[in-house]
Write an enzyme that holds these catalytic residues in place. Structure first.
Site, PDB file in Angstrom:
ATOM      1  N   GLY A   8       0.841  -1.403   0.077  1.00 21.25           N
ATOM      2  CA  GLY A   8      -0.017   0.021  -0.182  1.00 21.25           C
ATOM      3  C   GLY A   8       0.802   1.441   0.055  1.00 21.25           C
ATOM      4  O   GLY A   8       0.283   2.406   0.071  1.00 21.25           O
ATOM      5  N   SER A  28       6.645 -11.279  -4.668  1.00 22.93           N
ATOM      6  CA  SER A  28       5.730 -11.412  -5.635  1.00 22.93           C
ATOM      7  C   SER A  28       5.945 -10.254  -6.625  1.00 22.93           C
ATOM      8  O   SER A  28       6.781  -9.319  -6.664  1.00 22.93           O
ATOM      9  CB  SER A  28       4.615 -11.004  -5.072  1.00 22.93           C
ATOM     10  OG  SER A  28       4.380  -9.964  -4.337  1.00 22.93           O
ATOM     11  N   ALA A  51       3.978  -7.315  -9.032  1.00 19.13           N
ATOM     12  CA  ALA A  51       2.694  -6.373  -8.423  1.00 19.13           C
ATOM     13  C   ALA A  51       1.352  -6.658  -9.010  1.00 19.13           C
ATOM     14  O   ALA A  51       1.441  -7.653 -10.115  1.00 19.13           O
ATOM     15  CB  ALA A  51       3.025  -5.186  -9.092  1.00 19.13           C
ATOM     16  N   THR A 100      -1.729  -4.826  -8.057  1.00 21.04           N
ATOM     17  CA  THR A 100      -2.339  -3.542  -8.317  1.00 21.04           C
ATOM     18  C   THR A 100      -1.378  -2.392  -8.008  1.00 21.04           C
ATOM     19  O   THR A 100      -1.842  -1.051  -7.933  1.00 21.04           O
ATOM     20  CB  THR A 100      -3.655  -3.451  -7.426  1.00 21.04           C
ATOM     21  OG1 THR A 100      -3.014  -3.634  -6.023  1.00 21.04           O
ATOM     22  CG2 THR A 100      -4.664  -4.580  -7.560  1.00 21.04           C
ATOM     23  N   THR A 142       8.486  -6.349  -5.332  1.00 16.70           N
ATOM     24  CA  THR A 142       9.914  -6.495  -5.321  1.00 16.70           C
ATOM     25  C   THR A 142      10.493  -7.393  -6.434  1.00 16.70           C
ATOM     26  O   THR A 142      11.629  -6.964  -6.967  1.00 16.70           O
ATOM     27  CB  THR A 142      10.108  -7.100  -3.825  1.00 16.70           C
ATOM     28  OG1 THR A 142       9.965  -6.555  -2.867  1.00 16.70           O
ATOM     29  CG2 THR A 142      11.762  -7.764  -3.771  1.00 16.70           C
ATOM     30  N   ASP A 179     -10.514  -7.762   0.732  1.00 14.26           N
ATOM     31  CA  ASP A 179      -9.208  -7.513   1.592  1.00 14.26           C
ATOM     32  C   ASP A 179      -9.259  -7.665   3.055  1.00 14.26           C
ATOM     33  O   ASP A 179      -8.667  -6.762   3.595  1.00 14.26           O
ATOM     34  CB  ASP A 179      -8.229  -6.304   1.221  1.00 14.26           C
ATOM     35  CG  ASP A 179      -6.838  -6.570   1.264  1.00 14.26           C
ATOM     36  OD1 ASP A 179      -6.287  -7.627   1.711  1.00 14.26           O
ATOM     37  OD2 ASP A 179      -6.117  -5.585   1.210  1.00 14.26           O
ATOM     38  N   SER A 236      -3.039 -15.418   4.041  1.00 10.94           N
ATOM     39  CA  SER A 236      -2.446 -15.411   2.676  1.00 10.94           C
ATOM     40  C   SER A 236      -0.693 -15.285   3.073  1.00 10.94           C
ATOM     41  O   SER A 236       0.242 -16.079   2.310  1.00 10.94           O
ATOM     42  CB  SER A 236      -2.669 -14.024   2.053  1.00 10.94           C
ATOM     43  OG  SER A 236      -1.985 -14.024   0.799  1.00 10.94           O
TER      44      SER A 236
END
Length: 497
Positions: free
Chosen positions: A173, A199, A201, A203, A208, A261, A269
């Site tokens: 975020g 991971s 991206a 959204t 990274t 979320d 997760s």
């Protein structure tokens, strides 16, 4: 039987099968009501959404085509003979109905659902039903059960010759918050094992893995990861290659478009991925700010307690750090720009973003204190020593060399638009969410050189017409999209000078 064709179509994690409308072996109408088919060949099977083709130039009447993800999962060579059967609804969907009706599910019931999700036996509509039911209410015991089930449904890495195995994760975020690429070489230079699987991206303007791919290959097999951890103690690789918690990837692909979320699903997760990666000690970076994912300290404390409780039950040694999340971190937003900032910090450049450096040092120091040999409070000093001595940079260079060169050279987008200040004033706020959207409209992360270069942070003084930030893009269309969105609202708030 039909002849298998590979159709190079990216269907965004959804398995799709293509039949010609005038298929010579099956009546297409028999499957249209089901919307899905089960594809079988050589003892392997796959459930896929059915699409119909009319053009024989794409697919012949005696062929079946599979999308990229479906072809990879079926694992059968092109040209193989394939047969179709009507799919049976997953038995575990009765448990989803029970959850919709308000039931609390047991560990074994959640395991049955997650196993079917990981095996792609659920349609996106069925997954959405499960996610919404869980979002309505989920007990702490269900969070535990779901986390365990997600770990069990995929690969679990074991680092038998390393202890402890440390890791960090930011819940996201905050644009530009690329601390992992600084933390990993610092921690590895100290001698703690930190096999960082990251991971891409979904959204945001960069994950990274997207940013690291500017500098090195991130598509690294498990054997190479193990070799790197033995030799240099760390790596920065894409986690999707090693099949860690695959059910989580499927769930996320449905969660994002629906903007689901919840804190329970977030905890399951993240912790499932870290347990699957073999971590024994974990630091969670939890930014708090008005336009971050977590917007109040009260909400952050509740989330921290859930992380700590579930982590304790699963045997993880864990800390949760509440960090500043009121504005982007560093200056660059987008893979090339973020890689620039990271390398400036590691090299000790005088113009390196101070906020990115200090944030990374704080997090690295907390992780170093997982080492029993580091006395409480000494982690920060040790992290600074490793950075300022050049040891972290040397370790990063070894990591990059062992992972290999990036698949393509990435350069900063040459199309530029500067967003000016509307008046004299002081920067009072920067909207993380809006700035991230502008960077994505510019093309990030798919165009690695696209994004935003922030020229002022909160507290900075600006004159009317002076640029607040530069938008970089690779195409005129993307630059126009980003520019129009920024002109509606730049995302930068100004107060009186």
């Amino acid at each position: 039987m039909l002849t298998l064709r590979f159709l190079a179509i990216d269907t965004l994690r959804e398995n799709v099968a293509f039949l010609h409308r005038h298929c010579t072996k099956y009546r297409v109408d028999d499957f249209l009501g089901l919307a899905r088919v089960e594809v079988r060949s050589n003892g392997r099977s796959l459930l896929a959404t059915l699409n119909v083709v009319d053009d024989v130039g794409i697919l012949k009447p005696d062929e079946i085509g599979l999308s990229t993800s479906a072809f990879r999962q079926l694992g059968v060579a092109e040209g193989a003979q394939v047969r179709l059967v009507p799919p049976k609804p997953p038995r575990s969907f009765d448990l989803v109905r029970a959850k919709i009706d308000g039931a609390a599910l047991s560990d074994s019931q959640l395991a049955a659902i997650i196993r079917d999700v990981a095996e792609n036996r659920y349609s996106k509509i069925e997954i959405a039903a499960f996610l919404i039911a869980c979002a309505s209410f989920m007990t702490t015991e269900e969070v535990l059960g779901m986390t365990r089930a997600m770990v069990a449904a995929g690969t679990r890495l074991v680092w038998s010759d390393q202890c402890p195995v440390v890791d960090k994760h930011c819940i996201g975020g905050i644009p530009g918050n690329r601390t992992s690429m600084i933390v990993v070489p610092i921690v590895a230079a100290h001698g703690l094992a930190i096999p960082k699987t990251s991971s891409r991206a979904i959204t945001s303007p960069a994950g990274t893995a997207d940013t690291m791919e500017v500098l090195a290959n991130v598509d690294v097999p498990m054997e190479r990861m193990q070799e790197m951890v033995r030799e240099v103690k760390g790596c920065l690789v894409w986690g999707g290659h090693v099949n860690l918690s695959p059910a989580d990837d499927v769930l996320i692909s449905v969660e994002r478009p629906l903007s689901i979320d919840t804190r329970e699903q977030l905890v399951a997760s993240i912790l499932s991925k870290k347990l699957a990666a073999g971590s024994t000690h974990l630091l969670i970076d939890l930014p708090v700010g008005p336009t971050a994912k977590v917007r109040s300290v009260g909400e952050a404390v509740r989330l921290r307690k859930l992380f700590e409780h579930v982590g304790d039950q699963l045997g993880l040694v864990m800390e949760v750090a509440l960090t500043e999340g009121s504005q982007p971190v560093g200056c660059g937003i987008g893979p090339v720009l973020e890689a620039r900032d990271v390398m400036a910090v590691l090299r000790g450049a005088p113009d390196a973003p101070a906020d990115l450096r200090e944030r990374a040092l704080h997090l690295a120091g907390r992780i170093l204190e997982f080492d029993p040999a580091v006395r409480g409070g000494a982690g920060g000093r040790r992290a600074r020593e490793l950075l300022e001595s050049g040891m972290a940079m040397a370790t990063m260079e070894r990591i990059m060399a062992m992972q290999g060169p990036p698949p393509a050279r990435s350069a900063l987008g040459t199309l530029v638009h500067e967003v000016p200040a509307a008046a004299d004033g002081t920067v009072t706020t920067i909207d993380c969410y809006r700035i991230a959207r502008i960077a994505r409209l510019a093309g990030a992360p798919n165009d690695k050189g696209a994004g935003i270069d922030l020229l002022h942070k909160t507290g900075g003084r600006v004159r009317r017409g002076e640029p607040l930030y530069r938008i970089h893009a690779d195409t005129n269309a993307n630059l126009a999209f980003a520019r129009a969105f920024a002109e509606e609202n730049s995302g930068v708030g100004l107060g009186h000078p």
